[in-house]
Design an enzyme around this catalytic site. Structure first.
Site, PDB file in Angstrom:
ATOM      1  N   GLY A   5      40.962 103.393   8.167  1.00  0.00           N
ATOM      2  CA  GLY A   5      41.228 101.745   8.762  1.00  0.00           C
ATOM      3  C   GLY A   5      42.301 101.979   9.685  1.00  0.00           C
ATOM      4  O   GLY A   5      42.807 103.031  10.234  1.00  0.00           O
ATOM      5  N   THR A   6      42.688 100.466  10.039  1.00  0.00           N
ATOM      6  CA  THR A   6      43.813 100.531  11.162  1.00  0.00           C
ATOM      7  C   THR A   6      45.214 101.115  10.463  1.00  0.00           C
ATOM      8  O   THR A   6      45.794 101.943  11.350  1.00  0.00           O
ATOM      9  CB  THR A   6      44.058  99.125  11.238  1.00  0.00           C
ATOM     10  OG1 THR A   6      42.804  98.510  11.473  1.00  0.00           O
ATOM     11  CG2 THR A   6      44.907  98.733  12.384  1.00  0.00           C
ATOM     12  N   TYR A   7      45.378 101.107   9.189  1.00  0.00           N
ATOM     13  CA  TYR A   7      46.766 101.617   8.714  1.00  0.00           C
ATOM     14  C   TYR A   7      46.713 102.989   8.024  1.00  0.00           C
ATOM     15  O   TYR A   7      47.675 103.382   7.954  1.00  0.00           O
ATOM     16  CB  TYR A   7      47.225 100.493   7.855  1.00  0.00           C
ATOM     17  CG  TYR A   7      47.361  99.184   8.437  1.00  0.00           C
ATOM     18  CD1 TYR A   7      48.370  98.880   9.607  1.00  0.00           C
ATOM     19  CD2 TYR A   7      46.407  98.561   8.407  1.00  0.00           C
ATOM     20  CE1 TYR A   7      48.593  97.759  10.062  1.00  0.00           C
ATOM     21  CE2 TYR A   7      46.531  97.110   9.125  1.00  0.00           C
ATOM     22  CZ  TYR A   7      47.467  97.030   9.903  1.00  0.00           C
ATOM     23  OH  TYR A   7      47.356  95.420  10.522  1.00  0.00           O
ATOM     24  N   VAL A  24      44.083 105.723   5.262  1.00  0.00           N
ATOM     25  CA  VAL A  24      42.759 106.521   4.768  1.00  0.00           C
ATOM     26  C   VAL A  24      42.501 105.474   3.554  1.00  0.00           C
ATOM     27  O   VAL A  24      43.311 105.258   2.691  1.00  0.00           O
ATOM     28  CB  VAL A  24      42.964 107.701   4.089  1.00  0.00           C
ATOM     29  CG1 VAL A  24      41.601 108.168   3.754  1.00  0.00           C
ATOM     30  CG2 VAL A  24      43.295 108.647   5.455  1.00  0.00           C
ATOM     31  N   VAL A  25      41.146 105.244   3.082  1.00  0.00           N
ATOM     32  CA  VAL A  25      40.683 104.345   2.173  1.00  0.00           C
ATOM     33  C   VAL A  25      40.010 105.080   1.189  1.00  0.00           C
ATOM     34  O   VAL A  25      38.994 105.725   1.577  1.00  0.00           O
ATOM     35  CB  VAL A  25      40.049 102.926   2.452  1.00  0.00           C
ATOM     36  CG1 VAL A  25      39.762 102.125   1.284  1.00  0.00           C
ATOM     37  CG2 VAL A  25      40.849 102.232   3.748  1.00  0.00           C
ATOM     38  N   LYS A  75      44.334 102.243  -0.539  1.00  0.00           N
ATOM     39  CA  LYS A  75      44.739 102.329   0.647  1.00  0.00           C
ATOM     40  C   LYS A  75      45.779 103.062   0.942  1.00  0.00           C
ATOM     41  O   LYS A  75      46.823 102.451   0.599  1.00  0.00           O
ATOM     42  CB  LYS A  75      44.561 100.826   1.297  1.00  0.00           C
ATOM     43  CG  LYS A  75      44.517 100.714   3.026  1.00  0.00           C
ATOM     44  CD  LYS A  75      44.471  99.287   3.308  1.00  0.00           C
ATOM     45  CE  LYS A  75      43.359  98.768   3.220  1.00  0.00           C
ATOM     46  NZ  LYS A  75      42.252  98.673   4.225  1.00  0.00           N
ATOM     47  N   ASP A 101      44.245  90.121  12.540  1.00  0.00           N
ATOM     48  CA  ASP A 101      43.620  91.364  12.933  1.00  0.00           C
ATOM     49  C   ASP A 101      42.365  91.194  12.280  1.00  0.00           C
ATOM     50  O   ASP A 101      41.666  92.101  11.566  1.00  0.00           O
ATOM     51  CB  ASP A 101      44.091  92.867  12.496  1.00  0.00           C
ATOM     52  CG  ASP A 101      43.352  93.836  13.232  1.00  0.00           C
ATOM     53  OD1 ASP A 101      42.652  93.859  14.268  1.00  0.00           O
ATOM     54  OD2 ASP A 101      43.524  94.948  12.463  1.00  0.00           O
TER      55      ASP A 101
END
Length: 298
Positions: free
Chosen positions: A13-15, A17-18, A32, A125
């Site tokens: 994702g944006t921030y 790894v998931v 996350k 977001d």
């Protein structure tokens, strides 16, 4: 981290790894892992404070933050696990969602947002990728509050450009006064996408994004948006566009749906409807329980 066994990587994702993971009790959850830019500095204490506040959010339409694990260099957020998101669903449904399904999802998005706004937390977001859906058709908002804790990077963890498609014109024009209206704009864009099956404003740069918005909503001026001249990126020589009729933009929407989307997608943030007001809108007066018409969501 010994409490969690990673099963598979499910996204970047944006921030960070998931991962899909399992805890010691056999429960499935999503981990996350937040990437920290300043390697020397470690996790900012402000970020940890912000994230801790999110543990207090409990609502059926918000993804539950179960736990926060932080070491010196890494912050891991443990969320409840949902295996579907709105983007995947839209990709699989050619031509948009069924009107009743879109209405149910929109109502649930607004319920989650209204709850967070009541707690003075913005998302900033919102996009189909962070609207998660379970097998019963319950929609939950993910990543609420992370923008304030970590700031939205220009590029994501995988160096992909973070999408501008759902970003409000006031933000694109440099406004730093983030208000609840930035989330309402995103919801309006998502509403149109659920109905039409394609993104409403798929811009490739900030300038292109604004141009696409103005082509539909008309170029702003002091009369339509008094504060626009005070924004850093305001240009009095913006190309002039006439406002288009909503009935030609979202032809499948009925009159009350058009009224609602037009109140969400106002150029001037002050004029946008609030989530609380939107929930009372006539568009939802015939809404039934979500599960009644979401048996197709699996």
């Amino acid at each position: 981290m010994r409490r969690y066994h990673k099963m598979e990587k499910i996204g970047e994702g944006t921030y960070g790894v998931v991962y899909k993971a399992q805890n010691n009790h056999g429960e499935i959850c999503a981990l996350k892992k937040i990437r920290v830019e300043e390697e020397d500095e470690g996790i900012p204490s402000t970020a940890i404070r912000e994230i801790s506040l999110l543990k207090e959010l409990h609502h059926p339409n918000i993804v539950w933050l179960r736990d926060v694990i932080h070491s010196e260099k890494c912050l891991t957020l443990v969320f409840e696990y949902l295996d579907q998101d709105l983007k995947k669903l839209l990709d699989a449904c050619d031509g948009g969602l069924e009107p009743t399904t879109a209405k149910s999802f929109l109502y649930q998005i607004l319920r989650g947002i209204s709850y967070c706004h009541d707690h003075r937390i913005l998302h900033r977001d919102l996009k189909p990728q962070n609207l998660l859906i379970n097998r019963e058709g319950v929609l939950k908002l993910a990543d609420f509050g992370l923008a304030r804790a970590f700031a939205i990077p220009v590029r994501s963890y995988t160096h992909e450009v973070v999408t501008l498609w759902y970003r409000a014109p006031d933000v694109l024009m440099g406004s730093k006064k983030y208000s609840t209206a930035v989330d309402i704009w995103s919801v309006g864009c998502i509403f149109a996408e659920m109905i039409n099956g394609v993104p409403l404003f798929p811009g490739i740069s900030e300038q292109d994004q604004l141009k696409r918005i103005f082509k539909i909503l008309g170029t702003p001026n002091v009369d339509s948006w008094p504060q626009v001249v005070n924004l850093p990126a305001y240009n009095p020589d913006f190309c002039y566009y006439e406002k288009q009729a909503w009935s030609s933009i979202v032809p499948k929407l009925n009159e009350s749906g058009i009224d609602l989307i037009s109140r969400m997608l106002q150029l001037d943030p002050v004029q946008r409807i609030s989530a609380k007001e939107a929930l009372k809108h006539d568009y939802f007066k015939d809404l039934h329980r979500p599960s009644e018409f979401l048996n197709g969501v699996h």
